[in-house]
Design an enzyme around this catalytic site. Structure first.
Site, PDB file in Angstrom:
ATOM      1  N   ARG A 127      66.568  33.963  35.053  1.00 38.83           N
ATOM      2  CA  ARG A 127      65.712  35.156  34.899  1.00 38.83           C
ATOM      3  C   ARG A 127      64.712  35.041  33.755  1.00 38.83           C
ATOM      4  O   ARG A 127      64.214  36.033  33.250  1.00 38.83           O
ATOM      5  CB  ARG A 127      66.541  36.423  34.724  1.00 38.83           C
ATOM      6  N   LYS A 149      49.509  33.244  33.617  1.00 38.80           N
ATOM      7  CA  LYS A 149      49.773  33.148  35.059  1.00 38.80           C
ATOM      8  C   LYS A 149      50.494  31.850  35.372  1.00 38.80           C
ATOM      9  O   LYS A 149      50.085  30.780  34.916  1.00 38.80           O
ATOM     10  CB  LYS A 149      48.450  33.161  35.832  1.00 38.80           C
ATOM     11  N   GLU A 191      34.952  24.884  33.714  1.00 37.45           N
ATOM     12  CA  GLU A 191      35.532  26.208  33.417  1.00 37.45           C
ATOM     13  C   GLU A 191      35.132  26.673  32.012  1.00 37.45           C
ATOM     14  O   GLU A 191      34.995  27.872  31.767  1.00 37.45           O
ATOM     15  CB  GLU A 191      37.059  26.186  33.548  1.00 37.45           C
ATOM     16  N   LYS A 233      38.298  33.213  26.624  1.00 41.59           N
ATOM     17  CA  LYS A 233      39.227  33.629  27.689  1.00 41.59           C
ATOM     18  C   LYS A 233      40.286  34.581  27.134  1.00 41.59           C
ATOM     19  O   LYS A 233      40.650  35.570  27.778  1.00 41.59           O
ATOM     20  CB  LYS A 233      39.882  32.422  28.373  1.00 41.59           C
ATOM     21  N   GLU A 243      45.289  41.808  35.221  1.00 45.19           N
ATOM     22  CA  GLU A 243      44.253  41.724  36.235  1.00 45.19           C
ATOM     23  C   GLU A 243      44.007  43.018  36.999  1.00 45.19           C
ATOM     24  O   GLU A 243      44.110  43.064  38.220  1.00 45.19           O
ATOM     25  CB  GLU A 243      44.569  40.585  37.214  1.00 45.19           C
ATOM     26  N   ARG A 247      39.296  41.480  34.005  1.00 43.83           N
ATOM     27  CA  ARG A 247      39.641  40.057  34.111  1.00 43.83           C
ATOM     28  C   ARG A 247      38.962  39.370  35.300  1.00 43.83           C
ATOM     29  O   ARG A 247      38.825  38.151  35.323  1.00 43.83           O
ATOM     30  CB  ARG A 247      41.170  39.912  34.206  1.00 43.83           C
ATOM     31  N   ASN A 251      36.377  35.265  37.528  1.00 43.58           N
ATOM     32  CA  ASN A 251      36.158  34.723  38.879  1.00 43.58           C
ATOM     33  C   ASN A 251      34.708  34.335  39.128  1.00 43.58           C
ATOM     34  O   ASN A 251      34.367  33.916  40.238  1.00 43.58           O
ATOM     35  CB  ASN A 251      36.572  35.747  39.937  1.00 43.58           C
ATOM     36  N   HIS A 254      33.729  31.571  41.453  1.00 42.54           N
ATOM     37  CA  HIS A 254      34.922  31.223  42.232  1.00 42.54           C
ATOM     38  C   HIS A 254      34.921  31.781  43.653  1.00 42.54           C
ATOM     39  O   HIS A 254      35.613  31.249  44.507  1.00 42.54           O
ATOM     40  CB  HIS A 254      36.193  31.671  41.502  1.00 42.54           C
ATOM     41  N   HIS A 258      35.557  28.893  45.967  1.00 38.14           N
ATOM     42  CA  HIS A 258      36.733  28.756  46.833  1.00 38.14           C
ATOM     43  C   HIS A 258      36.340  28.485  48.281  1.00 38.14           C
ATOM     44  O   HIS A 258      37.008  27.720  48.967  1.00 38.14           O
ATOM     45  CB  HIS A 258      37.607  30.011  46.755  1.00 38.14           C
ATOM     46  N   HIS A 270      37.939  21.238  42.562  1.00 37.36           N
ATOM     47  CA  HIS A 270      37.794  22.625  42.120  1.00 37.36           C
ATOM     48  C   HIS A 270      36.620  22.794  41.156  1.00 37.36           C
ATOM     49  O   HIS A 270      35.813  23.703  41.307  1.00 37.36           O
ATOM     50  CB  HIS A 270      39.100  23.090  41.476  1.00 37.36           C
TER      51      HIS A 270
HETATM   52  N1  LIG Z   1      47.358  29.565  35.438  1.00 37.67           N
HETATM   53  C1  LIG Z   1      46.053  29.703  35.395  1.00 37.67           C
HETATM   54  O1  LIG Z   1      45.525  30.682  34.871  1.00 37.67           O
HETATM   55  C2  LIG Z   1      45.190  28.630  35.983  1.00 37.67           C
HETATM   56  C3  LIG Z   1      43.820  28.617  35.723  1.00 37.67           C
HETATM   57  C4  LIG Z   1      43.062  27.581  36.235  1.00 37.67           C
HETATM   58  C5  LIG Z   1      43.651  26.596  37.007  1.00 37.67           C
HETATM   59  N2  LIG Z   1      44.992  26.630  37.241  1.00 37.67           N
HETATM   60  C6  LIG Z   1      45.642  25.592  38.041  1.00 37.67           C
HETATM   61  O2  LIG Z   1      45.466  24.338  37.410  1.00 37.67           O
HETATM   62  C7  LIG Z   1      45.563  23.311  38.388  1.00 37.67           C
HETATM   63  C8  LIG Z   1      44.511  22.264  38.127  1.00 37.67           C
HETATM   64  O3  LIG Z   1      44.710  21.702  36.848  1.00 37.67           O
HETATM   65  P1  LIG Z   1      44.263  20.209  36.518  1.00 37.67           P
HETATM   66  O4  LIG Z   1      42.882  19.998  36.957  1.00 37.67           O
HETATM   67  O5  LIG Z   1      44.641  19.936  35.133  1.00 37.67           O
HETATM   68  O6  LIG Z   1      45.162  19.406  37.579  1.00 37.67           O
HETATM   69  P2  LIG Z   1      46.352  18.353  37.396  1.00 37.67           P
HETATM   70  O7  LIG Z   1      47.458  18.913  36.607  1.00 37.67           O
HETATM   71  O8  LIG Z   1      46.680  17.867  38.772  1.00 37.67           O
HETATM   72  O9  LIG Z   1      45.662  17.187  36.574  1.00 37.67           O
HETATM   73  C9  LIG Z   1      44.642  16.436  37.183  1.00 37.67           C
HETATM   74  C10 LIG Z   1      45.002  14.953  37.214  1.00 37.67           C
HETATM   75  O10 LIG Z   1      44.876  14.439  35.897  1.00 37.67           O
HETATM   76  C11 LIG Z   1      46.104  13.843  35.486  1.00 37.67           C
HETATM   77  N3  LIG Z   1      46.189  14.044  34.048  1.00 37.67           N
HETATM   78  C12 LIG Z   1      46.268  15.216  33.382  1.00 37.67           C
HETATM   79  N4  LIG Z   1      46.204  14.986  32.057  1.00 37.67           N
HETATM   80  C13 LIG Z   1      46.105  13.663  31.886  1.00 37.67           C
HETATM   81  C14 LIG Z   1      45.984  12.824  30.755  1.00 37.67           C
HETATM   82  N5  LIG Z   1      45.894  13.299  29.507  1.00 37.67           N
HETATM   83  N6  LIG Z   1      45.934  11.484  30.965  1.00 37.67           N
HETATM   84  C15 LIG Z   1      45.964  10.976  32.231  1.00 37.67           C
HETATM   85  N7  LIG Z   1      46.033  11.720  33.322  1.00 37.67           N
HETATM   86  C16 LIG Z   1      46.108  13.050  33.159  1.00 37.67           C
HETATM   87  C17 LIG Z   1      47.169  14.492  36.325  1.00 37.67           C
HETATM   88  O11 LIG Z   1      48.290  13.653  36.459  1.00 37.67           O
HETATM   89  C18 LIG Z   1      46.441  14.669  37.646  1.00 37.67           C
HETATM   90  O12 LIG Z   1      46.448  13.479  38.372  1.00 37.67           O
HETATM   91  C19 LIG Z   1      45.448  23.989  39.738  1.00 37.67           C
HETATM   92  O13 LIG Z   1      46.707  23.995  40.382  1.00 37.67           O
HETATM   93  C20 LIG Z   1      45.034  25.401  39.400  1.00 37.67           C
HETATM   94  O14 LIG Z   1      45.516  26.357  40.325  1.00 37.67           O
HETATM   95  C21 LIG Z   1      45.763  27.626  36.736  1.00 37.67           C
HETATM   96 ZN   LIG Z   2      38.792  27.764  38.324  1.00 40.47          ZN
END
Ligand SMILES: NC(=O)c1ccc[n+]([C@@H]2O[C@H](COP(=O)([O-])OP(=O)(O)OC[C@H]3O[C@@H](n4cnc5c(N)ncnc54)[C@H](O)[C@@H]3O)[C@@H](O)[C@H]2O)c1
Ligand SMILES: [Zn+2]
Length: 369
Positions: A127, A149, A191, A233, A243, A247, A251, A254, A258, A270
């Site tokens: 939990r 999130k 971003e 942010k 949200e 907030r 977007n 986006h 999207h 993305h």
């Molecule tokens: N929670 C939120 O508010 C929020 C906001 C924006 C995006 N997201 C989420 O974030 C995700 C995308 O994040 P991302 O682009 O970091 O994707 P990711 O975690 O898949 O990383 C991208 C790639 O880079 C690699 N990588 C990351 N850091 C590295 C490093 N220092 N050295 C070598 N390789 C590295 C990872 O292994 C992966 O292959 C999506 O799922 C999206 O929905 C969440």
């Molecule tokens: Zn985004």
């Protein structure tokens, strides 16, 4: 943002408890001490992906063990395809097998996939147990690790199952960016530009001026940029934690982004999709007389060099079908966050504007053309 830099700190207001995002080169060295100070049980599930574990997480796990913290290092296959209930169930089972109790903590070391997934594991395990985030990508540092999130993707769509679960602490160590693949750097920085575009023209300009240092992952230039972006942010999140309205300005770019992502079957990443979405939404705003003329050119000049957009193409009719299922669509018209100009978002009607479908269609064709 504090005076002594680096490292710098931003406090994110969260209703449970405010938490601190620390940004700077080498700061992950302070993790064992932070954990020892705040964690009575000294037991940690350190979650990372198959790329980041050998590069960083194994070393971080060893540094914690050297400080007498019991670490179970749990890894999953890198990539968005792993952000699922299945991986969540494997990780939570592994934690149960390791005998981790309510007094344990989850440490996420990785990109946004890892912080979202590990955050959701922490939100639900017994939990809810505390989380410390160690984001390793630009995207995770400026966006995914701020705002609380967490969640996973399901067949019906991305991020549809999840929870709000704020971390205890975020350590954004900019030395870890050195191994981030180049294609991920530009996409993640989009971003940060978005935060500048909606809220702070100077941030936007400084990102533009620092582009080559940021793309080469200079740890001090990166720390300054990330700190500014996180502060922007954080201010939005503090005003609307769960949200309800404001907030939504996050977007920007986006709604079209999207549709571009989905219509390309995720061939367009993305960040690239959001960059094109920001351009398109600036054009929409200009056509409607909401956004001052020239804004889309300013965005285009800043964003095109970040993303390789040559050869990107999508089927516009297909994209429009995705638009109609957008969650912000209240009637036949889609709703968009629009700028007044760079650094200023338009208040609109509850921070969005209704845009006729015909105009969206016209602009999508132009942006993708
Ligand atoms: N929670 C939120 O508010 C929020 C906001 C924006 C995006 N997201 C989420 O974030 C995700 C995308 O994040 P991302 O682009 O970091 O994707 P990711 O975690 O898949 O990383 C991208 C790639 O880079 C690699 N990588 C990351 N850091 C590295 C490093 N220092 N050295 C070598 N390789 C590295 C990872 O292994 C992966 O292959 C999506 O799922 C999206 O929905 C969440
Ligand atoms: Zn985004």
């Amino acid at each position: 943002v504090t005076e002594s830099f680096p490292p710098g700190r931003v406090v994110v207001g969260a209703s449970g408890a405010p938490y601190t995002v620390v940004v700077g080169p080498g700061i992950v060295g302070g993790l064992p001490e932070e954990l020892a100070r705040t964690l009575p049980g000294r037991r940690v599930a350190l979650i990372s992906d198959s790329h980041v574990a050998p590069l960083h997480a194994e070393r971080i796990a060893d540094s914690c063990r050297a400080a007498d913290i019991d670490v179970a290092l749990l890894t999953f296959e890198a990539g968005e395809a792993s952000k699922t209930r299945k991986t969540w169930s494997i990780l939570t089972d592994q934690m149960l097998e390791a005998g981790l109790g309510r007094d344990s903590c989850v440490v996420a070391v990785g990109g946004g996939v890892t912080t979202d997934l590990a955050g959701f594991v922490a939100a639900t395990y017994m939990r809810g147990v505390p989380t410390v985030l160690v984001p390793t990508s630009y995207l995770a540092m400026v966006d995914a690790s701020v705002g609380g999130k967490t969640g996973v993707d399901v067949r019906a769509g991305k991020n549809l199952v999840g929870a709000f679960h704020a971390p205890e602490l975020v350590l954004a160590d900019t030395e870890l960016l050195a191994t981030l693949p180049h294609s991920e750097r530009g996409q993640g920085l989009v971003e940060a530009y978005k935060h500048g575009a909606i809220l702070d023209e100077e941030h936007f300009q400084r990102l533009k001026e620092g582009r080559s240092e940021l793309l080469s992952a200079d740890p001090v230039v990166a720390a300054r940029a990330i700190l500014e972006s996180v502060a922007l942010k954080a201010a939005v999140v503090a005003r609307d934690e769960f949200e309800g309205g404001y907030r939504q300005i996050l977007n920007f770019g986006h709604t079209l982004g999207h549709t571009i992502e989905a219509a390309s079957e995720y061939e367009v990443g993305h960040g690239a999709a959001v960059a094109l979405g920001m351009l398109g939404e600036a054009v929409l705003g200009e056509r409607l007389g909401v956004t001052s003329p020239g804004t889309s050119e300013t965005l285009e000049a800043a964003l095109r060099p970040l993303i390789g957009t040559s050869g990107l193409s999508i089927d516009v009719d297909r994209a429009l079908r995705y638009l109609s299922v957008d969650k912000k669509a209240r009637s036949g018209d889609a709703r968009f966050v629009l700028l007044e100009r760079v650094g200023h978002v338009s208040p609109g009607d509850g921070w969005t504007h209704a845009v006729p479908r015909s105009l969206v269609e016209e602009v999508l064709s132009e942006v993708m053309g």
